[in-house]
Design an enzyme around this catalytic site. Structure first.
Site, PDB file in Angstrom:
ATOM      1  N   GLY A 189      18.130  11.867 -50.747  1.00 18.63           N
ATOM      2  CA  GLY A 189      18.428  10.968 -49.623  1.00 18.63           C
ATOM      3  C   GLY A 189      17.152  10.262 -49.189  1.00 18.63           C
ATOM      4  N   SER A 190      16.952  10.208 -47.906  1.00 19.52           N
ATOM      5  CA  SER A 190      15.837   9.414 -47.379  1.00 19.52           C
ATOM      6  C   SER A 190      14.454   9.982 -47.655  1.00 19.52           C
ATOM      7  CB  SER A 190      16.008   9.227 -45.878  1.00 19.52           C
ATOM      8  OG  SER A 190      17.082   8.355 -45.651  1.00 19.52           O
ATOM      9  N   VAL A 191      14.372  11.219 -48.116  1.00 18.07           N
ATOM     10  CA  VAL A 191      13.056  11.712 -48.542  1.00 18.07           C
ATOM     11  C   VAL A 191      12.556  10.845 -49.712  1.00 18.07           C
ATOM     12  CG1 VAL A 191      11.865  13.712 -49.575  1.00 18.07           C
ATOM     13  CG2 VAL A 191      13.365  14.026 -47.611  1.00 18.07           C
TER      14      VAL A 191
END
Ligand SMILES: [Zn+2]
Length: 843
Positions: free
Chosen positions: A80-82
């Protein structure tokens, strides 16, 4: 990609790992996951890292329930946003390769987006401050395709939506911003984003389980599938039309690979420490306030420690990486269940491990209570507390100090960011005076050196030395035009440089910029800069601009040809499109006195024309320079020129020697006084003194053999120039003072100009000494008090602060400065330096 979602309570899931005889903390962590023991549950993998060593690496539950595949520490799970931190790293790598600058407008790479204006920069996208509209809800509608990819959808995107706000106005988390960054990576590198990230990041770090999932359809071995709860069981939650969008998400990785990533962020395998420092600095908004988000990382405080972290969530995946850098400690959690709360899990794991060595390992934390806080942004004062841990501020406001904090009672004094001196001559003096008493005793925590075209060379050497705990204050430096010119032209400098010589100067400047210079400084009223053509200066300034640098100048004339000199710096700003800064702005010629408003109008007009011109000023009516500066034509035997200098620039009684090595007895005496003693007239005395100084210099080989302090400015001009919204304070001073500005500038400004004469309010005055100065120098992580920023602070009494330094006692200490911290360490307290050298080099 953080879609809005509802999450339940932290759920404890998975199968207990079969670790043989786990250590007490590992057993405690395993117990967190012992609630679910069925092979029918989704899973998680965790890793705990301390000082480069893996303290625990465990996996629980299933990666693929249908096929009975367990979650392992080598299982690739959707980040995801990592993923954003990898997009940001790709940008940083390209910046180091000179393919782009953070402050480039995005339209330089994405002309399709010209509709949004050219003022959105790469940095705005990295910081989520660009104000671009979101589009997920209308994706299919605007692109007409079911499984759109960003690079195919750009045309559609460029036609859709309106900007949400002016770039830099505020922070608003933006997935499209990071998707556009991925496109910028493609256009700047000429490679597909996925290929670039896999080759230049994953392969270099040996991250063999990591891929960018896009339409290249890369092989995903040992992957986890995402799930959500469905009645008493779990159902696949893995597919989404937007799955193949890259930049904001889309990366799969394992905790084993993320261990390599975490460790790489302590070293220089991918980019330099200076570049990383930018990623780990908060965003600066247009109003000077900060938001605690860097390049793909956010900053907060947890367990009384600084934490740099990010979470991610997409379909059935939840992810968190938390780095406690003061402890060299990290926790990473990957999970494939949509209701998992990996941040809460990571927090619990961190608490379990950090509690172990609590007293031993905990970094120093301090809370200053009962302060009148002026945060440096220009905002009105607030009462409250400020907390810092290690070298960073972690909290501001009304809170209770944490147990273990050193508590300092400010007693209602003003707490401000440490003052940033944008024009300092401390460069070489720091070697002998690392405590920098002149600076810290007046609240200065950062000195910008390399002023007036003169800098240490090579800067890398200076930075290496200063950075090794050799300075109480932080230091940033410009690359000096005069210094570089001397390296190329030597003694034969009294002429224009040839094209070939300018080429060699550019070569040297590149080295200085690469070492981390803020930009180019010039001293065009001094040797050797005075002999340069405007074209030479512009050629060098353009080169500095290519590195994202700025230009700061002691302009070509501060008296006879003042207006031409102002025109020249405006022209440099226009041609180079870089920020330009007038050093120690002043009107110093008798016939020009009282024309401050005319000057301000001219500068405002330039600014209205899009030129980023700013200035600094010191609060004195008298300057200090060389005697030779009084002869702009270098005709030191011209009586007319001498008489002009002593009538129009200064006066025989208003000019006194502050250094005179041929005859030290003259120091402190005026030209008039010396002329009486020598039984001759002042003009003759001036010409004779210069001749004697030059002879002495030739014979002794010494430099800086003479200096003069001369009264020549007007208080009303100073008041007006100080009040120009684009003027910040500086000292133009030295650590070994001959002009009192070296020891007294800031207390004089705050005492005489602000308190006594009320030329402006205190919040504005502090802003001009801190946040505004930082902005003018391009310093991003200092100058205001905000979580995530460096803990440079000054505590002073606004009722008593005053300078005591005078021309006859230039090193007298000021009153009213109670305590000064640099990077969280006290460097000055109650009139004395602490003997600590926490100063850092700012690149
Ligand atoms: Zn100067």
């Amino acid at each position: 990609m953080l879609r809005i979602l509802t999450v339940g309570l932290m759920i404890v899931l998975g199968l207990a790992a079969c670790t043989a005889d786990p250590s007490p903390p590992a057993a405690a962590v395993d117990a967190l996951f012992s609630g679910a023991t069925s092979a029918e549950t989704p899973g998680a993998a965790i890793i705990v890292i301390k000082d480069g060593k893996v303290l625990q690496k465990s996996a629980y539950g299933m990666a693929d329930i249908k096929n009975g595949v367990p979650f392992e520490t080598g299982t690739s799970s959707r980040l995801g946003s990592v993923s954003k931190q990898f997009t940001a790293m790709a940008i940083m790598i390209l910046e180091e390769r000179g393919k782009l600058n953070y402050d480039d407008p995005i339209t330089q790479f994405l002309p399709e987006l010209s509709r949004f204006g050219r003022q959105i920069t790469i940095r705005h996208l990295l910081n989520h401050t660009g104000g671009l509209p979101d589009y997920y809800d209308v994706m299919v509608e605007i692109t007409g395709v079911e499984r759109p990819l960003t690079r195919h959808a750009l045309d559609a995107y460029s036609a859709w939506g309106e900007p949400l706000f002016e770039p830099g106005e505020r922070y608003e988390y933006s997935n499209p911003g990071y998707e556009l960054l991925a496109l910028i990576v493609e256009r700047a590198s000429g490679e597909v984003f996925g290929d670039f990230v896999e080759q230049d990041i994953f392969a270099r770090l040996g991250m063999s389980h990591s891929v960018v999932l896009d339409d290249r359809n890369p092989k995903l071995e040992k992957r986890a599938f995402g799930y959500r709860r469905d009645g008493s069981g779990f159902t696949l939650f893995d597919d989404d039309p937007l799955n193949y969008i890259v930049g904001s998400g889309g990366i799969y990785s394992s905790v084993e690979d993320l261990y390599l990533w975490d460790q790489a962020l302590y070293g220089e395998t991918l980019v330099s420490k200076e570049t990383l420092a930018q990623a780990f600095s908060p965003a600066v908004l247009n109003d000077g306030k900060h938001y605690p988000y860097g390049f793909g990382w956010r900053f907060d405080e947890h367990l009384a420690r600084q934490r740099i972290a990010h979470g991610g969530s997409w379909v059935g995946f939840r992810t968190f990486i938390g780095r406690y850098v003061d402890d060299s400690f990290s926790v990473i959690v990957l999970s494939n269940l949509d209701e998992a709360e990996p941040e809460a899990m990571a927090d619990t794991i961190a608490a379990i491990y950090l509690a172990e060595g609590e007293t031993r390992n905990r970094p120093a934390s301090t809370t200053i209570v009962n302060a009148r806080i002026l945060d440096g942004s220009g905002a009105p004062e607030q009462s409250g507390n400020v907390r810092f841990i290690g070298d960073r501020i972690t909290a501001i406001g009304d809170f209770t100090p944490s147990p273990g904090d050193t508590v300092i009672d400010a007693g209602g004094m003003v707490l401000a960011p440490g003052f940033i001196d944008t024009h300092s001559h401390a460069d070489s003096e720091l070697r002998e005076h690392p405590g920098a008493l002149a600076s810290v005793s007046q609240g200065i925590t950062t000195a910008v050196v390399g002023a007036d075209g003169s800098s240490e060379f090579p800067l890398q050497q200076f930075f290496d030395r200063t950075g090794k705990k050799q300075s109480a204050i932080n230091v940033a430096s410009f690359a000096g035009h005069g210094t570089i010119r001397s390296k190329v032209m030597g003694e034969d400098f009294r002429r224009h440089a040839t094209a070939e010589e300018i080429g060699r100067m550019i070569g040297l400047l590149r080295g200085e910029m690469a070492a981390g210079a803020l930009g180019l400084s010039s001293g065009l009223e001094y040797d050797p800069g005075i002999y340069s053509s405007a074209e030479e200066v512009i050629a060098l300034a353009l080169e500095a601009a290519r590195y994202g640098g700025r230009y700061s100048s002691h302009i070509r004339s501060e008296d006879q040809w003042f207006w031409d000199a102002i025109d020249e710096i405006i022209e440099i700003g226009r041609v180079t499109e870089m920020p330009v800064h007038v050093s120690h702005v002043k009107l110093a010629l008798r016939r020009e006195l009282g024309k401050a408003q005319q000057l301000i109008d001219l500068l405002d007009q330039a600014r209205a024309g899009g030129i980023d011109i700013t200035a600094d000023i010191y609060p004195y009516t008298y300057w200090e320079s060389t005697l030779t500066v009084l002869f702009p034509n270098r005709d030191f035997d011209n009586r007319e020129a001498a008489e002009f200098a002593l009538s129009e620039v200064t006066t025989p009684e208003g000019a006194y020697l502050s250094v005179f090595k041929p005859n030290p007895d003259y120091v402190g005496r005026s030209i008039l006084d010396i002329s009486h003693a020598r039984e001759t007239d002042p003009a003759t005395t001036l010409m004779d003194l210069i001749r004697e100084a030059r002879l002495y210099q030739e014979q002794s080989g010494e430099t800086d053999v003479e200096s003069v302090v001369a009264v020549s400015m007007d208080e009303e001009d100073i008041r007006r120039l100080m009040n120009w919204p684009h003027t910040n304070l500086c000292t133009d001073g030295s650590l070994v003072a001959s002009h009192p500005r070296g020891f007294g500038s800031y207390p004089r400004f705050l005492g005489r100009y602000v308190r006594e004469r009320q030329v402006m309010d205190l919040a504005t005055a502090v802003h001009k000494s801190t946040g505004l100065a930082a902005r003018h120098m391009g310093i991003r992580d200092r100058g205001t008090i905000a979580p995530g920023l460096k803990a440079d602070l000054v505590l002073f009494d606004p009722e008593t602060i005053i300078d005591h330094a005078t021309p006859s006692a230039p090193e007298a200490l000021s009153a009213g400065i109670r305590q000064v911290w640099v990077n969280g360490v006290t460097v000055f307290e109650n009139g004395e330096v602490s003997g600590k050298y926490p100063g850092q080099v700012i690149h």
